[in-house]
Design an enzyme around this catalytic site. Structure first.
Site, mmCIF file in Angstrom:
data_model
loop_
_atom_site.group_PDB
_atom_site.id
_atom_site.type_symbol
_atom_site.label_atom_id
_atom_site.label_comp_id
_atom_site.label_asym_id
_atom_site.label_seq_id
_atom_site.Cartn_x
_atom_site.Cartn_y
_atom_site.Cartn_z
ATOM 1 N N ASP A 70 0.916 -1.253 -0.333
ATOM 2 C CA ASP A 70 -0.056 -0.122 0.103
ATOM 3 C C ASP A 70 0.773 1.249 0.087
ATOM 4 O OD1 ASP A 70 0.692 -0.902 2.495
ATOM 5 O OD2 ASP A 70 -0.740 0.276 3.704
ATOM 6 N N GLU A 137 -0.570 -2.214 5.024
ATOM 7 C CA GLU A 137 0.098 -2.162 6.449
ATOM 8 C C GLU A 137 -0.003 -0.759 6.954
ATOM 9 O OE1 GLU A 137 3.374 -1.301 8.696
ATOM 10 O OE2 GLU A 137 3.108 -0.025 6.858
ATOM 11 N N GLU A 138 -0.065 0.305 6.392
ATOM 12 C CA GLU A 138 -0.277 1.681 6.865
ATOM 13 C C GLU A 138 -1.266 1.715 7.772
ATOM 14 O OE1 GLU A 138 2.096 3.792 6.741
ATOM 15 O OE2 GLU A 138 3.510 3.187 5.205
ATOM 16 N N ARG A 177 18.665 -5.502 13.668
ATOM 17 C CA ARG A 177 18.442 -5.733 14.978
ATOM 18 C C ARG A 177 18.224 -6.973 15.762
ATOM 19 N NH1 ARG A 177 19.815 -2.106 18.949
ATOM 20 N NH2 ARG A 177 18.568 -2.320 21.162
#
Ligand SMILES: [Zn+2]
Ligand SMILES: [Zn+2]
Length: 409
Positions: A70, A137-138, A177
């Site tokens: 998106d 996703e947003e 990470r």
């Protein structure tokens, strides 16, 4: 690079034709066509506009590779020849510009490239690949929508969830990470109720503007005064609306908050403090009704399983110039939800996409981080990942990481 997919052509096409969350129909069709050409079994319409490609290649682990599709309601100002001029009508009826300002077009392109490479390479590995092209996703809703649509029941439970996010690190560098990598995010909508009246007669009103102002200031004391120095949280009030004219005291004020936290205990404390302060300020102001507090989009933290990250790191090192620890990112991602729902470890890394020339002279991680602050970030109208070598490295990283988890032949 693989000849089967012209990565730059796919990327510029996607970039010029961005679509908002749950409206990625053109993108999904392009993805489905490319996956089919690479020999994947394709299922569309998973969780709305999501696409799943499955490649079974003998016995071995099932490896999930994820890209989000998106774009955002941002007006592109990069001036690139393939810049977006797209507009769309949002679900709430607003006419908005649309731009791939978060680089999800990079993610889609790289995953399509990786699928082509792994398919062409299938004599060298065994197992199964599931390529997940996720919507929205947003909105913090796409991963959950695919899970709710039976993603793992229909396509199998993966041994690992792998994915990447482009960011303004220098192209060629990957950030990984181990442990907590991206913060949890919660959106809150708050309505404060006052009593409206004439601007000349505050004594006959309860002013929600003052109530909102006091609430905004006091909410800032949560991070500074209620959390320990080594706890991480961000509280941003991104929207505040009240009133229509200078001489009218309105009857309500509306606030929208974005809260980022890394530990479940800190999240619980911050959300409880927000509620306590909002209700307390309403009482202090003599509000006629209790405030309404609504929890909106919620992203869990992305935690890279330490064992799985250690296993994947050498593959990322081989695919890039350097792998660095980017520190904890206070941005959020819903990829972790896929891993949690699958009961699988997650390894999600940052793909450098900025012009290395912008980092001239920076050699240490600290110097690179300082330069990054000067560059347009994700969600900026100026955000413009560099095509070369970002796409090739993004493909190589996905391929190498997947091969680490698939069986060797
Ligand atoms: Zn984003
Ligand atoms: Zn993003």
């Amino acid at each position: 690079m693989d000849d089967a997919v012209d990565l730059a052509a796919v990327y510029t096409d996607l970039h010029a034709n961005p679509e908002l969350g749950f409206h990625e129909t053109r993108t999904a069709a392009l993805v489905a066509a490319q996956l089919s050409a690479s020999g994947f079994d394709v299922t569309t319409g998973v969780g709305g506009t999501g696409v799943v490609g499955l490649l079974r290649n003998g016995d071995g682990p099932l490896v999930l590779l994820r890209a989000d599709m998106d774009a955002l309601p941002v007006e592109e100002k990069t001036g690139l020849p393939y810049a977006s001029v797209a507009r769309a009508i949002t679900d709430s009826g607003m006419d908005v510009p649309v731009m791939h300002a978060c680089g999800h077009d990079v993610h889609v392109t790289c995953l399509l490239g990786a699928c082509a490479v792994l398919s062409a390479d299938s004599s060298r590995w065994s197992g199964s690949l599931v390529a997940v092209f996720q919507p929205a996703e947003e909105l913090g809703a796409g991963a959950q929508a695919m899970v709710d649509d039976g993603l793992f029941e229909r396509f199998g439970r993966p041994a690992v969830v792998l994915g990447q996010h482009v960011a303004p690190l220098p192209a060629g560098i990957i950030g990984l990470r181990h442990g907590a990598a991206f913060a949890a995010a919660d959106s809150l909508s708050i309505v404060l109720h006052g009593r409206g009246g004439h601007g000349s007669r505050p004594e006959a009103s309860v002013d929600p503007v003052v109530m909102a102002a006091a609430t905004v200031m006091r909410l800032q004391t949560i991070v500074s005064r209620e959390l320990a120095g080594n706890d991480t949280a961000v509280l941003t009030i991104g929207s505040l609306h009240a009133g229509t004219a200078a001489n009218i005291i309105p009857d309500r004020a509306e606030l929208q908050l974005s809260i980022r936290t890394t530990g479940a205990d800190v999240r619980t404390r911050v959300l409880a403090a927000v509620e306590r302060i909002v209700r307390g300020e309403a009482v202090a102001a003599g509000a006629p009704h209790d405030p309404e507090i609504t929890l909106g989009a919620s992203f869990p933290a992305v935690v890279n399983d330490p064992g799985a990250a250690s296993r994947t790191q050498p593959a990322l090192e081989a695919a890039s110039q350097m792998v660095v620890d980017p520190g904890l990112v206070t941005g959020s991602e819903d990829v972790g939800l896929l891993a949690t729902a699958a009961g699988a470890p997650c390894v999600f890394w940052i793909l450098g996409g900025a012009d290395p020339a912008s980092f001239n002279g920076a050699t240490t991680v600290e110097e690179i981080a300082a330069k990054m602050l000067e560059l347009p970030s994700n969600h900026s109208p100026m955000y413009a990942p560099q095509i070369v070598p970002t796409l090739d490295i993004g493909v190589a990283a996905l391929v190498a990481a997947a091969r680490k988890w698939l069986s060797e032949r």
